[in-house]
Scaffold this motif. Structure first.
Motif, short mmCIF file in Angstrom:
data_model
loop_
_atom_site.label_atom_id
_atom_site.label_comp_id
_atom_site.label_asym_id
_atom_site.label_seq_id
_atom_site.Cartn_x
_atom_site.Cartn_y
_atom_site.Cartn_z
N GLU A 78 -3.29 4.44 -6.85
CA GLU A 78 -4.39 4.22 -5.93
C GLU A 78 -3.96 3.38 -4.64
O GLU A 78 -2.90 2.30 -5.19
CB GLU A 78 -5.33 3.28 -6.26
CG GLU A 78 -6.29 4.36 -7.31
CD GLU A 78 -6.76 5.62 -6.40
OE1 GLU A 78 -7.27 5.48 -5.37
OE2 GLU A 78 -6.78 6.75 -6.89
N LYS A 79 -3.99 3.44 -3.62
CA LYS A 79 -3.24 2.57 -2.43
C LYS A 79 -3.49 1.10 -2.63
O LYS A 79 -2.73 0.48 -2.11
CB LYS A 79 -3.83 3.03 -0.80
CG LYS A 79 -3.53 2.63 0.09
CD LYS A 79 -3.95 2.93 1.38
CE LYS A 79 -5.38 2.59 1.78
NZ LYS A 79 -5.83 2.82 3.18
N GLN A 84 0.83 -1.34 0.02
CA GLN A 84 -0.17 0.03 -0.02
C GLN A 84 0.83 1.20 -0.04
O GLN A 84 0.70 2.34 -0.74
CB GLN A 84 -0.97 0.27 1.24
CG GLN A 84 -2.02 -0.98 1.23
CD GLN A 84 -2.64 -0.97 2.47
OE1 GLN A 84 -2.34 -0.82 3.47
NE2 GLN A 84 -4.15 -1.34 2.19
N THR A 101 -3.83 -0.73 -5.32
CA THR A 101 -3.50 -1.25 -6.75
C THR A 101 -2.74 -2.82 -6.53
O THR A 101 -3.25 -3.66 -7.17
CB THR A 101 -2.48 -0.17 -7.39
OG1 THR A 101 -3.17 1.00 -7.28
CG2 THR A 101 -2.11 -0.74 -8.67
#
Length: 384
Positions: free
Chosen positions: A216-217, A207, A219
């Motif tokens: 995006e965290k 993350q 992903t």
């Protein structure tokens, strides 16, 4: 893993990073001094995950540091307040008992038909890829101890699946259930406890890396969901293989997404940073080492490179062996290792802006299961 030298990074990639500003270190001293190699100081900063766990939105600078360190060095050392190091000790105790079983008993747990991806892998099976042309460019202190071409590794390994398996998959062979040794009580509990703790750390680091790279965290975490994550402790018998410079794990990179190590009781792990410098790993209690694997390299188009490493019998290994013998303790060198994977049916390709990396064309769209299968064949674990 081993006892790692940690402190402020005073020189990484010829000073490209400079001194980092984390305050909580596992230790503050250490030098790169490996059996006749020069005492060239090289210290790795520790990232404390607490700030991110408390409030991710206020830990953006930490996330950027994680991304930068993975890019510049291919590895990361963290302290995770959720992970109790005593569980690592219990895990290693468990594996020492297992590896000390007689050969006949251990062979019951071998599953060659599944490319050894669950259960036991005997010594003399796994063989690293031939990286001789790459190794030949490394000189002096930075050259591997591993002979070229590499022989078959004189180590055992036990693969234990961590986390749920996919309900449907094209790669059933990579996603089968665990083998539970009958001779070791509470084996399943010990493996699951430590493996799940390390996976918790991996997900958090994934993350932070994603945020640090401007993604995006979730992903990477979403791509890892239901992946064939493997707790993968090696066992090397130092009563049998104790000649200096014996390579238990020859010069290689890992094929997965992220590898995480807890602390081993015997030194011997050496890593190469992106600048092709070789460093001994000396991990103090309470810390975990993560190293990028080939899947991470694939997803970032080479912005993060899979880290090379080897495990060898060093003077420090032999000194630790003597201490263990004097104390009446096991002389099996157990690694506390977990391989975190991208789910087998997900496609590996450079993500987002990484598709514009100079080397992005080297990483064509490939299912993770196909990539893993090809790598397993190359290291003599998969079918022909």
């Amino acid at each position: 893993m081993d006892n790692l030298n940690v402190g402020v990074i005073t020189k990484v990639v010829a000073g490209a990073i400079g001194t980092l500003a984390y305050s909580k270190l596992c230790t503050s001293t250490g030098t790169k001094k490996a059996e006749g190699k020069k005492a060239d100081e090289y210290k790795f900063e520790v990232v404390d995950l607490k700030a991110f766990l408390d409030n991710p939105e206020k830990a953006i600078s930490d996330c950027k540091q994680v991304a930068e360190m993975l890019h510049k060095t291919g590895l990361l050392i963290v302290r995770d307040p959720r992970v109790d190091s005593s569980e690592n000790d219990k895990f290693i105790d468990n594996m020492e008992k297992y590896y000390e079983l007689d050969l006949q008993e251990k062979m019951k747990d071998v599953r060659q038909q599944y490319s050894y991806q669950i259960g036991a892998t005997p010594e003399g099976v796994e063989q690293a890829r031939n990286h001789c042309s790459r190794a030949a460019k490394l000189k002096g202190d930075d050259a591997p101890v591993t002979v070229c071409p590499p022989g078959k590794d004189p180590k055992w390994r036990y693969f234990w699946r961590i986390g749920p398996r996919p309900k449907e998959t094209e790669f059933k062979q990579l996603n089968v259930g665990n083998v539970i040794p009958k001779a070791i009580p509470d084996f399943e509990t010990r493996m699951d406890t430590w493996g799940n703790l390390m996976m918790t750390t991996v997900r958090t680091v994934a993350q932070m890396a994603a945020v640090g790279f401007g993604m995006e965290k979730e992903t990477f975490v979403e791509m890892m969901e239901n992946g064939p994550h493997l707790l993968a402790p090696t066992g090397s018998d130092l009563s049998k293989h104790n000649k200096k410079d014996t390579a238990f794990a020859s010069y290689h990179y890992d094929l997965n997404f992220l590898t995480i190590h807890g602390r081993s009781r015997f030194p011997g792990l050496f890593v190469w940073t992106r600048d092709q410098k070789r460093h001994p790993v000396k991990m103090p209690k309470g810390c975990l080492l993560l190293q990028a694997g080939k899947q991470f390299e694939w997803l970032t188009g080479g912005h993060v490179l899979a880290g090379f490493h080897e495990v060898v019998v060093s003077d420090a290994t032999l000194e630790a062996k003597k201490r263990a013998e004097a104390a009446g303790k096991s002389t099996w060198r157990v690694s506390s290792t977990l391989f975190a994977h991208i789910a087998s049916d997900n496609v590996l390709k450079p993500l987002g802006g990484f598709s514009k990396e100079v080397d992005a064309r080297k990483y064509p769209a490939t299912k993770a299961g196909d990539q893993v299968s090809d790598e397993l064949k190359a290291i003599k674990l998969g079918g022909s």
